[in-house]
Design a protein around this motif. Structure first.
Motif, short mmCIF file in Angstrom:
data_model
loop_
_atom_site.label_atom_id
_atom_site.label_comp_id
_atom_site.label_asym_id
_atom_site.label_seq_id
_atom_site.Cartn_x
_atom_site.Cartn_y
_atom_site.Cartn_z
N ARG A 91 44.09 21.71 20.55
CA ARG A 91 44.43 20.37 20.06
C ARG A 91 43.17 19.62 19.64
O ARG A 91 43.11 19.03 18.56
N GLN A 94 41.72 21.11 16.55
CA GLN A 94 42.69 21.18 15.47
C GLN A 94 42.89 22.60 15.00
O GLN A 94 42.96 22.88 13.81
N LYS A 105 43.86 23.87 10.58
CA LYS A 105 44.85 23.01 9.92
C LYS A 105 44.19 22.31 8.75
O LYS A 105 43.06 22.04 8.73
#
Length: 105
Positions: A91, A94, A105
């Motif tokens: 997270r 990313q 991403k």
């Protein structure tokens, strides 16, 4: 948003910022930007040094010292803790850790 990882009965802040990444790269002998794919395709043997670097940085940001070695940390963590860490790392970085994961991403 701050992320914390519970190990035993204590929570430690996890921070995958540049200080943590640079610390991990030093441990792995990565000195060239072309080798940074090590951060996307993490081998099993890389998870503990990465987690150690990210917790050490998170605790530094909290104003605390993280005095445990990698071996100490590995002895305190189980597979569930490692899984939670990898979700936090994905997270914060990313990185898509879902099916076909490892893609930016």
């Amino acid at each position: 948003m701050k992320d914390y990882l519970k190990i035993g009965d204590k929570e430690y802040r996890v921070e995958a910022n540049w200080n943590a990444i640079a610390g991990f790269c030093r441990k792995k002998g990565v000195s060239d930007l072309s080798q940074l794919d090590v951060l996307v395709h993490i081998a099993i043997d890389d998870i503990l040094p990465l987690m150690h670097s990210c917790i050490k940085e998170g605790e530094r940001l909290e104003g605390r010292d993280f005095l445990f070695t990698e071996d100490d940390l590995g002895g305190m963590a189980n597979a569930a803790v490692m899984g939670v860490f990898m979700r936090i790392y994905a997270r914060q970085s990313q990185i898509d850790a879902g099916p076909g994961g490892g893609k930016k991403k």
